[in-house]
Design an enzyme around this catalytic site. Sequence first.
Site, mmCIF file in Angstrom:
data_model
loop_
_atom_site.group_PDB
_atom_site.id
_atom_site.type_symbol
_atom_site.label_atom_id
_atom_site.label_comp_id
_atom_site.label_asym_id
_atom_site.label_seq_id
_atom_site.Cartn_x
_atom_site.Cartn_y
_atom_site.Cartn_z
ATOM 1 N N ASP A 221 -6.435 1.009 0.726
ATOM 2 C CA ASP A 221 -6.535 1.154 2.180
ATOM 3 C C ASP A 221 -7.934 0.706 2.585
ATOM 4 O O ASP A 221 -8.685 0.161 1.774
ATOM 5 C CB ASP A 221 -6.230 2.602 2.606
ATOM 6 C CG ASP A 221 -7.347 3.562 2.240
ATOM 7 O OD1 ASP A 221 -8.245 3.181 1.455
ATOM 8 O OD2 ASP A 221 -7.345 4.693 2.759
ATOM 9 N N LYS B 297 0.840 -1.200 0.000
ATOM 10 C CA LYS B 297 0.000 0.000 0.000
ATOM 11 C C LYS B 297 0.880 1.257 0.000
ATOM 12 O O LYS B 297 0.700 2.156 -0.827
ATOM 13 C CB LYS B 297 -0.911 -0.012 1.238
ATOM 14 C CG LYS B 297 -1.881 1.134 1.281
ATOM 15 C CD LYS B 297 -2.768 1.052 2.503
ATOM 16 C CE LYS B 297 -2.056 1.589 3.722
ATOM 17 N NZ LYS B 297 -2.872 1.590 4.927
#
Length: 247
Positions: free
Chosen positions: A159, A141
Amino acid sequence: MPTLSPTPPAIPPLTPPPSRTAVVRRARRIGRELALLYPDAHCELDFTTPLELLVATILSAQCTDKRVNLITPVLFGRYVTAADYAAADRNDIEKIIQSCGFFRAKTTSIIGLGHALCDRFGGEVPRRLSDLVTLPGVGRKTANVLLGNAFGIPGITVDTHFGRLSRRFGWTTEDDPVKVEHEVGALFPRSEWTVLSHRLIWHGRRVCHSRRPACGACGVGALCPSYGEGPTDPALALKLVKAGPFS
Ligand code: SF4
């Protein structure tokens, strides 16, 4: 005389699943609506260099961007290069970042990051996902945040908001962030990945909340298969909308 057998109950016609083309079309329509709703969606962390963004993203784990943005002016004023972080006094960093949670682990990551960048990448932040994920405190991420926002290389940032909204929009049924990234990525042109990530995150923070999404005040409600998951009464829904900014 033959006995009449009872008429069997009517079988409801099966609804065929939407075609791939229909799924892509609807996804892109939602994408276009989000673009109109959030024309200035961007990364809400403050940074001026790839290293600053990398450090800010590490700090943002389990913490709001707003809080990180309060901390980083002091941190970035004192630590500029990867070598600065590698040579840092951990007590000093801990003191600066204390209010953003998990500060000991984050200090370890940031100092380790400085060492790794100096030892393996000449003090520079690498531009490849496969290199970025080898750095302390950097997962997929964070690596995608870096690629998209510091280097202009398209990346999808899965996320909590991105994952939740992708499932509500019917773009994926997956929970695993890597699978979400690949499934959603296949619905949109690569060039849109980074800004799409921002738009979903903005919508998730402002309107499509985890517990009570503000469906009745949602700009993509007419296109969303999950419309009704939250209050549909406009006045009630409007009270759930958070105005931002979040940075
Ligand atoms: S209609 Fe409801 S569930 Fe769908 S995006 Fe809007 S707020 Fe989220």
